[in-house]
Design a protein around this motif. Sequence first.
Motif, PDB file in Angstrom:
ATOM      1  N   ARG A   1       0.859  -1.189   0.000  1.00  0.00           N
ATOM      2  CA  ARG A   1       0.000   0.000   0.000  1.00  0.00           C
ATOM      3  C   ARG A   1       0.889   1.231   0.000  1.00  0.00           C
ATOM      4  NH1 ARG A   1      -4.705  -1.514   4.508  1.00  0.00           N
ATOM      5  NH2 ARG A   1      -4.998  -3.663   3.758  1.00  0.00           N
TER       6      ARG A   1
ATOM      7  N   GLU B   1       1.426   4.171   1.320  1.00  0.00           N
ATOM      8  CA  GLU B   1       1.067   5.019   2.453  1.00  0.00           C
ATOM      9  C   GLU B   1       2.292   5.823   2.863  1.00  0.00           C
ATOM     10  OE1 GLU B   1      -1.837   3.636   5.131  1.00  0.00           O
ATOM     11  OE2 GLU B   1      -1.198   1.558   4.874  1.00  0.00           O
TER      12      GLU B   1
ATOM     13  N   ARG C   1     -14.369   0.100   9.858  1.00  0.00           N
ATOM     14  CA  ARG C   1     -13.454  -0.578   8.943  1.00  0.00           C
ATOM     15  C   ARG C   1     -13.283   0.182   7.622  1.00  0.00           C
ATOM     16  NH1 ARG C   1     -10.488  -2.162   9.880  1.00  0.00           N
ATOM     17  NH2 ARG C   1     -10.044  -3.902   8.549  1.00  0.00           N
TER      18      ARG C   1
HETATM   19  P1  ATP Z   1      -5.172   1.312   9.380  1.00  0.00           P
HETATM   20  O1  ATP Z   1      -6.416   1.938   9.897  1.00  0.00           O
HETATM   21  O2  ATP Z   1      -4.069   1.167  10.408  1.00  0.00           O
HETATM   22  O3  ATP Z   1      -4.688   1.916   8.102  1.00  0.00           O
HETATM   23  P2  ATP Z   1      -6.525  -0.709   7.848  1.00  0.00           P
HETATM   24  O4  ATP Z   1      -7.925  -0.616   8.259  1.00  0.00           O
HETATM   25  O5  ATP Z   1      -6.089  -0.068   6.574  1.00  0.00           O
HETATM   26  O6  ATP Z   1      -5.565  -0.196   9.042  1.00  0.00           O
HETATM   27  P3  ATP Z   1      -6.684  -3.528   7.245  1.00  0.00           P
HETATM   28  O7  ATP Z   1      -6.835  -3.310   5.798  1.00  0.00           O
HETATM   29  O8  ATP Z   1      -7.848  -3.947   8.025  1.00  0.00           O
HETATM   30  O9  ATP Z   1      -6.032  -2.224   7.894  1.00  0.00           O
HETATM   31  O10 ATP Z   1      -5.486  -4.529   7.519  1.00  0.00           O
HETATM   32  C1  ATP Z   1      -5.450  -5.400   8.638  1.00  0.00           C
HETATM   33  C2  ATP Z   1      -4.222  -5.164   9.473  1.00  0.00           C
HETATM   34  O11 ATP Z   1      -3.052  -5.092   8.669  1.00  0.00           O
HETATM   35  C3  ATP Z   1      -4.215  -3.855  10.223  1.00  0.00           C
HETATM   36  O12 ATP Z   1      -4.950  -3.951  11.403  1.00  0.00           O
HETATM   37  C4  ATP Z   1      -2.744  -3.675  10.511  1.00  0.00           C
HETATM   38  O13 ATP Z   1      -2.342  -4.456  11.614  1.00  0.00           O
HETATM   39  C5  ATP Z   1      -2.116  -4.214   9.279  1.00  0.00           C
HETATM   40  N1  ATP Z   1      -1.772  -3.108   8.343  1.00  0.00           N
HETATM   41  C6  ATP Z   1      -2.594  -2.459   7.489  1.00  0.00           C
HETATM   42  N2  ATP Z   1      -1.920  -1.541   6.775  1.00  0.00           N
HETATM   43  C7  ATP Z   1      -0.624  -1.630   7.187  1.00  0.00           C
HETATM   44  C8  ATP Z   1       0.592  -0.961   6.813  1.00  0.00           C
HETATM   45  N3  ATP Z   1       0.616  -0.036   5.864  1.00  0.00           N
HETATM   46  N4  ATP Z   1       1.730  -1.307   7.449  1.00  0.00           N
HETATM   47  C9  ATP Z   1       1.749  -2.260   8.409  1.00  0.00           C
HETATM   48  N5  ATP Z   1       0.644  -2.935   8.789  1.00  0.00           N
HETATM   49  C10 ATP Z   1      -0.530  -2.630   8.190  1.00  0.00           C
END
Ligand code: ATP
Length: 426
Positions: free
Chosen positions: A114, A116, A259
């Motif tokens: 991603r 970010e 979410r």
């Molecule tokens: P956040 O609100 O932290 O951006 P998200 O809702 O985008 O999280 P999900 O898509 O639900 O995250 O992903 C599940 C899990 O993967 C998250 O709870 C987190 O622990 C991990 N995660 C998500 N994005 C990242 C990232 N860029 N780097 C590290 N871990 C991540």
Amino acid sequence: MSQTLQAIRGMNDILPDDAELWEQFEELVRDWLDAYAYRPIRMPLVEPTPLFSRAIGEVTDIVEKEMYSFEDSLNGEQLTLRPEGTASCVRAVLQHNLLYEAPRRLWYMGPMFRHERPQKGRYRQFHQVGVEALGFAGPDVDAEQILMCQRLWDDLGLDGIRLEINSLGQPEERARHRADLIAYLSLHEARLDADGKRRLHTNPLRILDTKNPEMQDLVEAAPKLIDYLGAESLQHFEGVQAILKDACIPYKINPRLVRGLDYYNLTVFEWITDSLGAQGTVCAGGRYDGLVHQLGGKQAPACGFAMGVERLLALWKEQGHAHQRPAPDVYVVHQGAAAGRHAFRVAELLRDAGFAVHLHCGGGSFKSQMKKADGSGAVLAAIIGDDEAAADAVSLKPLRSEGDQRTVGREQVAEAAAEVIFGTEE
Ligand code: ATP
Ligand code: MG
């Protein structure tokens, strides 16, 4: 002189000490998933872009701004490095007709991508363990997935991960809430930040999720989705909670837990720690009954979650889990051309017998090689000089116990090594 090349920002090398910790974690995770009868599946890292825009939703953070997408220069196809695993997993299940006979419990582990802003706990290449139960209507399977998370925290010895749950209801319930929410937020439009204004008519539910401190009281007072749920949705939610209570798992209902992905309905949950700073969500998931149909399959209910491996491992380390460097059983030292050839044979013989063997390479005096043998943590040094080579023998010196050095014939080396190694273990 050319500059040393660097990895892409937010994409990390995992060096040996950490990689070994990852392996310990992965081993635990495999055993844990076996215990719940989940089976592995592996999907490609690259998928057609429309898979994610259809599955995750056009107006989500991921699809709007976080995907690594590119055009296949050979055929012009739009491709994307997977930002998450659920869409790929459902695609694979449909493509191979895996739901034909029975529901499926599946899991995968691997990198996600991603775009970010990199910071602690937030990377551009990160790793998830994903768990998906397809073909189950719940609420039992939803609750079981939450329970299994608790067991993993216990297996890892992790404390202080709290559980928040919510129900997103069904699409029609969300639509009524959405209309009221837009009306409420429009009244206060001046107080919305840029993200909020942008989302007001596209994804207002996400505004409830804002981390902007200046908007907290505004979203706190907004219409709550849970007040729009009908009897069936409420019953499902209560069903999940009853099992959590039976299992004595503490939880908090967070009405603002929505979410980031569009495909969720009914149960959603997050596991959060306060000791990692802003990036405290280590695991998140929920029910996505519409996704299979949305991706072209027959209607099939489903529920799943994903854990952020980097965040969990940071917590594991922070809570005192030390990486243990594995040591070889035997370190083979040798000097001289004939001894070198003999050493190779002896090392392979010991490996045939199941021992982990570090064969010294690169020469050096016996003294310096013995220092390395000791530093390696090996239980035993196998010493081979001209005399041993000529006699087709090996001298064995225990490194972790008092025993004397003894010389044995090549045929006896495995047995003699076992005596020292297993004798030391007891
Ligand atoms: P956040 O609100 O932290 O951006 P998200 O809702 O985008 O999280 P999900 O898509 O639900 O995250 O992903 C599940 C899990 O993967 C998250 O709870 C987190 O622990 C991990 N995660 C998500 N994005 C990242 C990232 N860029 N780097 C590290 N871990 C991540
Ligand atoms: Mg995110």
